[in-house]
Design a protein around this motif. Structure first.
Motif, short mmCIF file in Angstrom:
data_model
loop_
_atom_site.label_atom_id
_atom_site.label_comp_id
_atom_site.label_asym_id
_atom_site.label_seq_id
_atom_site.Cartn_x
_atom_site.Cartn_y
_atom_site.Cartn_z
N LEU A 238 0.85 -1.33 -0.02
CA LEU A 238 -0.06 0.08 -0.01
C LEU A 238 0.86 1.29 -0.03
O LEU A 238 0.52 2.25 -0.81
N PHE A 243 -0.62 5.14 -1.07
CA PHE A 243 -1.46 5.39 0.13
C PHE A 243 -0.94 6.09 1.28
O PHE A 243 0.32 5.79 1.43
N VAL A 385 -2.81 -1.62 9.21
CA VAL A 385 -3.78 -1.12 8.31
C VAL A 385 -5.25 -1.27 8.92
O VAL A 385 -5.98 -2.17 8.62
N LEU A 390 -8.30 2.88 8.46
CA LEU A 390 -7.69 2.78 7.05
C LEU A 390 -8.56 1.80 6.29
O LEU A 390 -8.46 1.67 4.94
N VAL A 391 -9.52 0.94 6.98
CA VAL A 391 -10.25 -0.15 6.15
C VAL A 391 -11.53 0.08 6.94
O VAL A 391 -11.47 0.41 8.17
N THR A 397 -10.70 -0.77 1.71
CA THR A 397 -10.03 0.46 1.74
C THR A 397 -10.90 1.80 1.19
O THR A 397 -11.90 1.54 0.86
N GLU A 398 -10.27 3.03 1.20
CA GLU A 398 -10.85 4.03 0.64
C GLU A 398 -11.26 4.07 -0.84
O GLU A 398 -11.63 4.61 -1.63
#
Length: 436
Positions: A238, A243, A385, A390-391, A397-398
């Protein structure tokens, strides 16, 4: 050099318990799945389950240390860390459901039934480990036989001891590699020795991954991508994909083993972690555990050169493991290095836990003058994460179509064996993807 190209409905990166479960469930549901693994298929090979083998399939040959001196154990093989775990099973902590809304009770119950998770029969728990358990019980600790992913009847000849931490050679211990094999039989394509470098992003969504297989570049395109490369592998991918905020703070379930010499046999020949108990106030798990024979003198030497002299009496040593539910701290850097300082509170809790282990060892017959503490290890790198940051609770995820399903999503340290939780997360994610 020619670019290799594939297309599928779903790409899964990593074959540990989370990734293997997602791949199996999706392949069984008829989805076209590509499964990428950085390591190779080690089970059944001559060096699997040996010290030499472990040098090959652990990151940096097992010599991966933080600047603070914490050894980080990160296997790379089909099946991920289950190739070297102690075979322990524990349900998710209640706070994962009550605080974060992740209810895994159905998936946990299914997995326990499917894999027949249970403590080892009394005759296989080990005489010395049972002696330690009796000593702990005499001191008032609520000890219990540890549920296991180990079934002695699966092995033509059950031979489980400290060496099992290097890999199971007798076949009694379940590995996520078995789920990988089931995924392949259901139609998934497995690519070992594949180093995934980044996620491909187009129009605000994930459309695949790029990397190298044995040095040859590849691109794998898919409608959805599931990163399951572990608490260290996934955040590295990531970070390389652009990210932000990834790897800021992490947990490791910091672990030490407290050793003492006994006049009787020690627990080196016992299956690892057959008895466990917790101290909720300290947020510490204790269990019966020994390092394998060739690793032991290295551990002892790092604790003090005089302790190396106990190596010839390895079979008389008693070991009590302490697993600390550590506070989030440190950082995973983009170059792959990481820092993990202990907070003052974590240090105080660990010292108190060491005192408890010393009392148990003495009660079990260990010479108090022989007791020493191993260097610290990070056994479950996680929380890089995090769910809720972040999730989301669906592990997305975004970026649309990009999911994470490994220990990196833990919002806090579990402080207990992680594999059952990861399998349950994998089943939950796969079901939501099938139903979408």
């Amino acid at each position: 050099m020619e670019m290799l190209r594939w297309e599928a409905e779903v790409v899964v990166v990593g074959t540990g318990p989370g990734g293997a479960t997602v791949a199996r469930e999706l392949a069984r549901a008829g989805r076209r799945v590509l499964l990428f693994e950085r390591g190779g298929p080690e089970r059944g090979r001559p060096l699997y389950g040996t010290h030499l083998g472990a040098l090959r399939y652990t990151e940096r040959g097992g010599l991966f240390f933080t600047p603070e001196g914490i050894q980080v154990v990160a296997p790379h093989m089909v099946g991920g860390a289950t190739g070297m775990f102690a075979g322990c099973a524990a349900p998710p902590p209640d706070w994962l459901r009550t605080k974060y809304g992740i209810d895994l009770r159905l998936e946990v119950a299914e997995t326990i039934e499917e894999l027949r998770i249970a403590p080892l029969p009394p005759e296989h728990r080990g005489a010395a480990s049972t002696r330690l358990a009796e000593a702990a019980r005499a001191l008032g600790y609520a000890i219990y036989p540890q549920p296991k992913f180990i079934r002695p009847e699966r092995a033509p000849r059950f031979q489980c001891g400290a060496h099992c931490l290097l890999g199971c050679r007798c076949g009694a211990k379940w590995s996520a590699a078995e789920f990988v094999e089931e995924a392949v039989r259901a139609g998934a394509l497995l690519f070992p020795y594949a180093f995934v470098e980044r996620v491909l992003l187009e129009g605000g969504r994930a459309v695949g991954v790029a990397g190298r297989i044995r040095g040859q570049p590849f691109i794998a395109r898919a409608d959805r991508v599931v990163l399951a490369a572990g608490g260290l592998g996934t955040p590295r991918i990531l970070q390389a994909s652009g990210f932000r905020g990834i790897g800021e703070g992490l947990a490791m379930d910091l672990t030490v083993i407290v050793y003492g010499r006994s006049r009787a046999d020690g627990n080196a020949s016992d299956p690892p972690m057959t008895w466990s108990w917790e101290d909720p106030g300290l947020e510490v798990m204790f269990s019966t555990l020994m390092d394998p024979w060739l690793l032991y003198p290295l551990v002892a030497g790092m604790s003090g050169l005089r302790h190396v002299a106990t190596w010839p009496r390895w079979r008389q040593m008693l070991g009590v493991m302490i697993k600390l539910r550590d506070t989030l701290s440190g950082r995973l850097h983009p170059d792959g290095s990481l820092s993990k300082p202990l907070t003052p509170t974590d240090r105080d809790r660990l010292q108190e836990a060491v005192g408890i282990a010393r009392r148990i060892l003495s009660e079990a017959g260990a010479d108090p003058a022989s007791i020493f503490v191993s260097p610290m290890r990070g056994t479950h790198p996680s929380a890089t994460v995090r769910i809720g940051e972040l999730v989301d609770t669906d592990l997305q995820t975004e970026v649309r179509g990009l999911y994470v399903c490994d220990a990196s999503v833990f919002p806090e340290a579990l402080g207990r064996p992680t594999v059952l939780t990861l399998i349950a997360l994998g089943k939950r994610l796969a079901r939501s993807m099938v139903e979408a």
